[in-house]
Design a protein around this motif. Sequence first.
Motif, PDB file in Angstrom:
ATOM      1  N   ALA A   1     123.144 -22.492  52.259  1.00  9.68           N
ATOM      2  CA  ALA A   1     122.843 -21.068  52.384  1.00  9.68           C
ATOM      3  C   ALA A   1     123.467 -20.492  53.652  1.00  9.68           C
ATOM      4  N   VAL A   2     124.037 -19.300  53.506  1.00 11.41           N
ATOM      5  CA  VAL A   2     124.651 -18.617  54.632  1.00 11.41           C
ATOM      6  C   VAL A   2     123.544 -17.877  55.380  1.00 11.41           C
ATOM      7  N   PRO A   3     123.401 -18.120  56.689  1.00 15.87           N
ATOM      8  CA  PRO A   3     122.351 -17.432  57.435  1.00 15.87           C
ATOM      9  C   PRO A   3     122.687 -15.949  57.582  1.00 15.87           C
ATOM     10  N   SER A   4     121.667 -15.127  57.631  1.00 15.14           N
ATOM     11  CA  SER A   4     121.908 -13.705  57.816  1.00 15.14           C
ATOM     12  C   SER A   4     121.723 -13.348  59.282  1.00 15.14           C
ATOM     13  N   VAL A   5     122.293 -12.227  59.667  1.00 19.22           N
ATOM     14  CA  VAL A   5     122.147 -11.716  61.022  1.00 19.22           C
ATOM     15  C   VAL A   5     121.659 -10.274  60.932  1.00 19.22           C
ATOM     16  N   VAL A   6     121.008  -9.827  61.986  1.00 18.19           N
ATOM     17  CA  VAL A   6     120.540  -8.444  62.038  1.00 18.19           C
ATOM     18  C   VAL A   6     121.490  -7.662  62.935  1.00 18.19           C
ATOM     19  N   VAL A   7     122.110  -6.635  62.343  1.00 18.15           N
ATOM     20  CA  VAL A   7     123.008  -5.750  63.069  1.00 18.15           C
ATOM     21  C   VAL A   7     122.259  -4.444  63.290  1.00 18.15           C
ATOM     22  N   ALA A   8     122.132  -4.029  64.542  1.00 22.76           N
ATOM     23  CA  ALA A   8     121.470  -2.769  64.876  1.00 22.76           C
ATOM     24  C   ALA A   8     122.521  -1.744  65.255  1.00 22.76           C
ATOM     25  N   LEU A   9     122.442  -0.560  64.651  1.00 23.71           N
ATOM     26  CA  LEU A   9     123.330   0.543  64.994  1.00 23.71           C
ATOM     27  C   LEU A   9     122.502   1.599  65.700  1.00 23.71           C
TER      28      LEU A   9
ATOM     29  N   THR B   1     120.859  10.551  69.674  1.00 22.46           N
ATOM     30  CA  THR B   1     119.430  10.678  69.378  1.00 22.46           C
ATOM     31  C   THR B   1     118.625   9.444  69.762  1.00 22.46           C
ATOM     32  N   GLU B   2     119.318   8.355  70.127  1.00 24.58           N
ATOM     33  CA  GLU B   2     118.686   7.075  70.447  1.00 24.58           C
ATOM     34  C   GLU B   2     118.008   6.426  69.241  1.00 24.58           C
ATOM     35  N   GLU B   3     118.264   6.947  68.025  1.00 22.38           N
ATOM     36  CA  GLU B   3     117.720   6.348  66.808  1.00 22.38           C
ATOM     37  C   GLU B   3     118.438   5.025  66.539  1.00 22.38           C
ATOM     38  N   MET B   4     117.667   4.003  66.157  1.00 21.40           N
ATOM     39  CA  MET B   4     118.256   2.700  65.860  1.00 21.40           C
ATOM     40  C   MET B   4     117.923   2.296  64.428  1.00 21.40           C
ATOM     41  N   ILE B   5     118.960   1.924  63.680  1.00 18.42           N
ATOM     42  CA  ILE B   5     118.819   1.449  62.311  1.00 18.42           C
ATOM     43  C   ILE B   5     119.275  -0.004  62.290  1.00 18.42           C
ATOM     44  N   ARG B   6     118.502  -0.860  61.627  1.00 15.07           N
ATOM     45  CA  ARG B   6     118.848  -2.285  61.550  1.00 15.07           C
ATOM     46  C   ARG B   6     119.211  -2.654  60.122  1.00 15.07           C
ATOM     47  N   PHE B   7     120.237  -3.487  59.995  1.00 18.35           N
ATOM     48  CA  PHE B   7     120.665  -4.015  58.703  1.00 18.35           C
ATOM     49  C   PHE B   7     120.697  -5.528  58.790  1.00 18.35           C
TER      50      PHE B   7
ATOM     51  N   GLY C   1     114.781  -7.627  68.318  1.00 19.67           N
ATOM     52  CA  GLY C   1     114.757  -7.465  66.872  1.00 19.67           C
ATOM     53  C   GLY C   1     116.120  -7.365  66.225  1.00 19.67           C
ATOM     54  N   TYR C   2     117.174  -7.709  66.941  1.00 16.58           N
ATOM     55  CA  TYR C   2     118.517  -7.705  66.367  1.00 16.58           C
ATOM     56  C   TYR C   2     119.358  -8.801  67.005  1.00 16.58           C
ATOM     57  N   ASP C   3     120.446  -9.143  66.316  1.00 13.92           N
ATOM     58  CA  ASP C   3     121.387 -10.131  66.841  1.00 13.92           C
ATOM     59  C   ASP C   3     122.581  -9.452  67.504  1.00 13.92           C
ATOM     60  N   ILE C   4     122.999  -8.312  66.940  1.00 13.20           N
ATOM     61  CA  ILE C   4     124.172  -7.594  67.436  1.00 13.20           C
ATOM     62  C   ILE C   4     123.831  -6.115  67.528  1.00 13.20           C
ATOM     63  N   LEU C   5     124.197  -5.476  68.645  1.00 12.23           N
ATOM     64  CA  LEU C   5     123.969  -4.047  68.829  1.00 12.23           C
ATOM     65  C   LEU C   5     125.309  -3.323  68.799  1.00 12.23           C
ATOM     66  N   ILE C   6     125.407  -2.324  67.936  1.00 12.14           N
ATOM     67  CA  ILE C   6     126.605  -1.489  67.841  1.00 12.14           C
ATOM     68  C   ILE C   6     126.197  -0.070  68.229  1.00 12.14           C
ATOM     69  N   GLU C   7     126.901   0.512  69.202  1.00 13.26           N
ATOM     70  CA  GLU C   7     126.615   1.872  69.633  1.00 13.26           C
ATOM     71  C   GLU C   7     127.466   2.848  68.817  1.00 13.26           C
ATOM     72  N   CYS C   8     126.840   3.970  68.409  1.00  7.93           N
ATOM     73  CA  CYS C   8     127.498   4.954  67.560  1.00  7.93           C
ATOM     74  C   CYS C   8     127.632   6.275  68.319  1.00  7.93           C
ATOM     75  N   TYR C   9     128.855   6.752  68.435  1.00  8.18           N
ATOM     76  CA  TYR C   9     129.132   8.020  69.096  1.00  8.18           C
ATOM     77  C   TYR C   9     129.809   8.953  68.111  1.00  8.18           C
ATOM     78  N   LEU C  10     129.534  10.254  68.220  1.00  7.34           N
ATOM     79  CA  LEU C  10     130.242  11.206  67.377  1.00  7.34           C
ATOM     80  C   LEU C  10     131.714  11.180  67.732  1.00  7.34           C
ATOM     81  N   GLU C  11     132.562  11.183  66.723  1.00  6.70           N
ATOM     82  CA  GLU C  11     134.010  11.215  66.935  1.00  6.70           C
ATOM     83  C   GLU C  11     134.384  12.625  67.355  1.00  6.70           C
TER      84      GLU C  11
END
Length: 109
Positions: free
Chosen positions: A5-13, A18-24, A84-94
Amino acid sequence: MSSDAVPSVVVALKDKATEEMIRFRVKPTMKMGKVLGKYEKHKGVGPGTFRYLIDGDRLPSSEVNEKLVQKYLDEYGDDDDDEGYDILIECYLEVEGGAIESYVASKLL
């Protein structure tokens, strides 16, 4: 669960406006473009609305998670478990264009 089985990771964007964080929770082999597309759909915006950074470096949407996950975990280990996440990705408006041009033009007028 088999040992294959391939382990899953939690990616947080995190939306830096707004400082809102969504996890996948994703498989390491999923392309980032798919994750970023889901985030854009959740936010109700079109492709290219955000630019994505991980540790200050722009993230190409074609990058495969497996390479990204390994690089991130090699550098930072598992110290983000309490977040609560493995990787954090920051999102900025283009942003297109430049404020400098409008600033210079306003000073000249």
